[in-house]
Design a protein around this motif. Structure first.
Motif, PDB file in Angstrom:
ATOM      1  N   LEU A 204      40.436  49.749  36.316  1.00 23.20           N
ATOM      2  CA  LEU A 204      41.594  48.922  36.680  1.00 23.20           C
ATOM      3  C   LEU A 204      41.612  48.609  38.174  1.00 23.20           C
ATOM      4  O   LEU A 204      41.997  47.511  38.577  1.00 23.20           O
ATOM      5  CB  LEU A 204      42.898  49.609  36.263  1.00 23.20           C
ATOM      6  CG  LEU A 204      43.115  49.657  34.742  1.00 23.20           C
ATOM      7  CD1 LEU A 204      44.404  50.380  34.403  1.00 23.20           C
ATOM      8  CD2 LEU A 204      43.133  48.257  34.137  1.00 23.20           C
ATOM      9  N   VAL A 205      41.180  49.570  39.009  1.00 20.60           N
ATOM     10  CA  VAL A 205      41.145  49.303  40.452  1.00 20.60           C
ATOM     11  C   VAL A 205      40.117  48.211  40.758  1.00 20.60           C
ATOM     12  O   VAL A 205      40.373  47.294  41.546  1.00 20.60           O
ATOM     13  CB  VAL A 205      40.861  50.603  41.250  1.00 20.60           C
ATOM     14  CG1 VAL A 205      40.478  50.279  42.692  1.00 20.60           C
ATOM     15  CG2 VAL A 205      42.087  51.509  41.228  1.00 20.60           C
ATOM     16  N   VAL A 206      38.951  48.279  40.098  1.00 18.59           N
ATOM     17  CA  VAL A 206      37.926  47.248  40.305  1.00 18.59           C
ATOM     18  C   VAL A 206      38.473  45.872  39.882  1.00 18.59           C
ATOM     19  O   VAL A 206      38.356  44.878  40.602  1.00 18.59           O
ATOM     20  CB  VAL A 206      36.634  47.594  39.514  1.00 18.59           C
ATOM     21  CG1 VAL A 206      35.674  46.415  39.502  1.00 18.59           C
ATOM     22  CG2 VAL A 206      35.969  48.822  40.130  1.00 18.59           C
ATOM     23  N   VAL A 207      39.124  45.822  38.688  1.00 23.64           N
ATOM     24  CA  VAL A 207      39.662  44.545  38.201  1.00 23.64           C
ATOM     25  C   VAL A 207      40.769  44.034  39.127  1.00 23.64           C
ATOM     26  O   VAL A 207      40.846  42.839  39.437  1.00 23.64           O
ATOM     27  CB  VAL A 207      40.182  44.703  36.750  1.00 23.64           C
ATOM     28  CG1 VAL A 207      40.983  43.482  36.320  1.00 23.64           C
ATOM     29  CG2 VAL A 207      39.010  44.907  35.798  1.00 23.64           C
ATOM     30  N   LEU A 208      41.615  44.951  39.614  1.00 23.90           N
ATOM     31  CA  LEU A 208      42.687  44.544  40.535  1.00 23.90           C
ATOM     32  C   LEU A 208      42.105  43.934  41.810  1.00 23.90           C
ATOM     33  O   LEU A 208      42.539  42.867  42.262  1.00 23.90           O
ATOM     34  CB  LEU A 208      43.571  45.755  40.883  1.00 23.90           C
ATOM     35  CG  LEU A 208      44.679  45.476  41.906  1.00 23.90           C
ATOM     36  CD1 LEU A 208      45.748  44.576  41.310  1.00 23.90           C
ATOM     37  CD2 LEU A 208      45.303  46.772  42.404  1.00 23.90           C
ATOM     38  N   GLY A 209      41.092  44.610  42.381  1.00 25.11           N
ATOM     39  CA  GLY A 209      40.463  44.102  43.601  1.00 25.11           C
ATOM     40  C   GLY A 209      39.862  42.723  43.375  1.00 25.11           C
ATOM     41  O   GLY A 209      40.067  41.793  44.170  1.00 25.11           O
ATOM     42  N   ALA A 210      39.164  42.554  42.248  1.00 24.23           N
ATOM     43  CA  ALA A 210      38.527  41.263  41.954  1.00 24.23           C
ATOM     44  C   ALA A 210      39.587  40.183  41.727  1.00 24.23           C
ATOM     45  O   ALA A 210      39.412  39.028  42.132  1.00 24.23           O
ATOM     46  CB  ALA A 210      37.635  41.401  40.722  1.00 24.23           C
ATOM     47  N   THR A 211      40.726  40.561  41.105  1.00 17.10           N
ATOM     48  CA  THR A 211      41.797  39.580  40.860  1.00 17.10           C
ATOM     49  C   THR A 211      42.409  39.116  42.179  1.00 17.10           C
ATOM     50  O   THR A 211      42.631  37.917  42.391  1.00 17.10           O
ATOM     51  CB  THR A 211      42.896  40.203  39.967  1.00 17.10           C
ATOM     52  OG1 THR A 211      42.287  40.676  38.768  1.00 17.10           O
ATOM     53  CG2 THR A 211      43.964  39.188  39.621  1.00 17.10           C
ATOM     54  N   VAL A 212      42.675  40.084  43.071  1.00 16.26           N
ATOM     55  CA  VAL A 212      43.264  39.716  44.371  1.00 16.26           C
ATOM     56  C   VAL A 212      42.300  38.800  45.127  1.00 16.26           C
ATOM     57  O   VAL A 212      42.705  37.793  45.723  1.00 16.26           O
ATOM     58  CB  VAL A 212      43.611  40.981  45.183  1.00 16.26           C
ATOM     59  CG1 VAL A 212      44.008  40.618  46.604  1.00 16.26           C
ATOM     60  CG2 VAL A 212      44.735  41.745  44.495  1.00 16.26           C
ATOM     61  N   ALA A 213      41.001  39.117  45.058  1.00 17.62           N
ATOM     62  CA  ALA A 213      40.007  38.276  45.746  1.00 17.62           C
ATOM     63  C   ALA A 213      39.989  36.873  45.134  1.00 17.62           C
ATOM     64  O   ALA A 213      39.947  35.870  45.855  1.00 17.62           O
ATOM     65  CB  ALA A 213      38.631  38.912  45.655  1.00 17.62           C
ATOM     66  N   ALA A 214      40.057  36.784  43.797  1.00 16.13           N
ATOM     67  CA  ALA A 214      40.022  35.465  43.146  1.00 16.13           C
ATOM     68  C   ALA A 214      41.276  34.664  43.470  1.00 16.13           C
ATOM     69  O   ALA A 214      41.238  33.439  43.601  1.00 16.13           O
ATOM     70  CB  ALA A 214      39.873  35.630  41.629  1.00 16.13           C
ATOM     71  N   MET A 215      42.414  35.368  43.620  1.00 16.05           N
ATOM     72  CA  MET A 215      43.665  34.660  43.919  1.00 16.05           C
ATOM     73  C   MET A 215      43.615  33.992  45.286  1.00 16.05           C
ATOM     74  O   MET A 215      44.304  32.997  45.525  1.00 16.05           O
ATOM     75  CB  MET A 215      44.847  35.636  43.852  1.00 16.05           C
ATOM     76  CG  MET A 215      45.301  35.909  42.430  1.00 16.05           C
ATOM     77  SD  MET A 215      46.362  37.348  42.301  1.00 16.05           S
ATOM     78  CE  MET A 215      47.852  36.770  43.089  1.00 16.05           C
ATOM     79  N   ARG A 216      42.786  34.555  46.186  1.00 12.53           N
ATOM     80  CA  ARG A 216      42.660  33.931  47.508  1.00 12.53           C
ATOM     81  C   ARG A 216      42.065  32.534  47.413  1.00 12.53           C
ATOM     82  O   ARG A 216      42.271  31.703  48.278  1.00 12.53           O
ATOM     83  CB  ARG A 216      41.746  34.769  48.400  1.00 12.53           C
ATOM     84  CG  ARG A 216      42.425  36.005  48.867  1.00 12.53           C
ATOM     85  CD  ARG A 216      42.102  36.285  50.324  1.00 12.53           C
ATOM     86  NE  ARG A 216      42.376  37.692  50.575  1.00 12.53           N
ATOM     87  CZ  ARG A 216      41.441  38.608  50.606  1.00 12.53           C
ATOM     88  NH1 ARG A 216      40.178  38.269  50.484  1.00 12.53           N
ATOM     89  NH2 ARG A 216      41.760  39.863  50.804  1.00 12.53           N
ATOM     90  N   ASP A 217      41.304  32.283  46.336  1.00 10.58           N
ATOM     91  CA  ASP A 217      40.683  30.961  46.182  1.00 10.58           C
ATOM     92  C   ASP A 217      41.625  29.925  45.577  1.00 10.58           C
ATOM     93  O   ASP A 217      41.272  28.765  45.444  1.00 10.58           O
ATOM     94  CB  ASP A 217      39.436  31.070  45.294  1.00 10.58           C
ATOM     95  CG  ASP A 217      38.328  31.841  45.996  1.00 10.58           C
ATOM     96  OD1 ASP A 217      38.320  31.825  47.241  1.00 10.58           O
ATOM     97  OD2 ASP A 217      37.498  32.457  45.304  1.00 10.58           O
ATOM     98  N   VAL A 218      42.830  30.377  45.176  1.00 12.14           N
ATOM     99  CA  VAL A 218      43.782  29.430  44.601  1.00 12.14           C
ATOM    100  C   VAL A 218      44.562  28.791  45.746  1.00 12.14           C
ATOM    101  O   VAL A 218      45.282  29.471  46.458  1.00 12.14           O
ATOM    102  CB  VAL A 218      44.750  30.144  43.628  1.00 12.14           C
ATOM    103  CG1 VAL A 218      45.772  29.158  43.074  1.00 12.14           C
ATOM    104  CG2 VAL A 218      43.974  30.799  42.498  1.00 12.14           C
TER     105      VAL A 218
END
Ligand code: CUA
Length: 300
Positions: A67-81
């Motif tokens: 879940l920590v890995v997925v959370l980190g990747a989600t936050v990173a992807a949100m930066r591209d929005v």
């Protein structure tokens, strides 16, 4: 943005798949071992060191790490929005109606229904709203999904990098024809887009002798809800699709190919083609029907 959302999805699918395979492997191993001999019951019912390790490792540590890995990747992807439209973005007003999309290009002065054209390589700010219930705008190939609300404007920023056609489906259940509330999205080279939007912004073709009778029928029977600019403007509360360049459109009501026979059926009984559509059946005699179909199919 679409690319980072897709990368995030694949990461989640890979991690989910890995955990699934691990769980199934342990289950199979457990079943095999269970068959080997009688069940042992520990005296006092307390857990052994080994079962505690499995509980802590598989029940706490593994999910936490995933879940920590997925959370980190989600936050990173949100930066591209993109949260704000960059300078020079094309502004398009997109309004969801039961059950069609109204597309306006305010700076260019064009109004279209069920077709959204975008220039390749230029950011586009879609100002989303709804005329009735909540709809949701989503073009999977371009990324980003956003609700169209009746009481506010949501802005979605998109950019098409390649020319091509996509389909957008309404992504929020909005009534019986939710399924058929689709939108054709055409990404095209800037020159082609400029030509298209200029043609859509132009006033309707002048009515010639073959269209004159149909224009009269239209003014009487259809113009309360449908505009043919500049001659008629619809009542805002009952607005249906703008028909100024109706013949240039691919579909009728996003459900049938735009050709005279389908239009004839649509006008006489729209509900037979699209149950629940808000357009009433228009009662016309066969001659009136022919003339209005000829008129509309002449609006290129
Ligand atoms: Cu509009 Cu679902």
């Amino acid at each position: 943005m679409a690319r980072s959302a897709a990368a995030l999805w694949w990461l989640m699918a890979a991690l989910g798949g890995l955990v699934f395979v691990l769980v199934v492997a342990l289950l199979v191993a457990g079943l095999r071992r269970g068959r080997a001999g009688p069940v042992r019951v520990e005296p006092g019912g307390s857990e052994t060191g080994s079962s505690r390790r499995w509980l802590v490792g598989g029940g706490v540590l593994l999910p936490s790490v995933v879940l920590v890995v997925v959370l980190g990747a989600t936050v990173a992807a949100m930066r591209d929005v993109p949260v704000q439209a960059p300078d020079g973005a094309l502004v398009v007003e997109v309004t969801g109606h039961q059950y069609w999309w109204e597309i306006r290009y305010p700076a260019e002065g064009a109004v279209v229904a069920n077709e959204l054209h975008l220039p390749v390589g230029r950011p586009v700010a879609l100002r989303l709203r709804s005329a009735d219930v909540i709809h949701s705008f989503w073009v999977p190939a371009l990324g980003g999904k956003m609700d169209a609300l009746p009481d506010g404007v949501n802005t979605l920023v998109l950019q098409a990098d390649e020319a091509g056609e996509h389909t957008s489906e309404c992504a929020e259940f909005c009534g019986v024809q939710h399924t058929n509330m689709s939108l054709l999205v055409v990404a095209e080279e800037p020159d082609a887009f400029r030509a298209w939007v200029a043609a859509q912004a132009a006033p309707a073709a002048p009515v010639n002798s073959t269209g004159a009778a149909g224009a009269d029928v239209f003014a009487r029977a259809c113009s309360r809800c449908h505009a043919v600019r500049p001659a008629t403007e619809a009542e805002p509360a009952e607005r249906g699709p703008d028909l100024t360049h109706f013949a240039s459109r691919r579909t009728i009501g996003a459900i049938a190919e735009n050709e005279p026979e389908a239009l004839r059926r649509w006008i006489s009984d729209p509900h037979a083609m699209k149950t629940g559509v808000l357009m009433p059946a228009v009662e016309l005699d066969p001659h009136e029907l022919d003339t209005v179909v000829t008129y509309l199919e002449g609006l290129r």
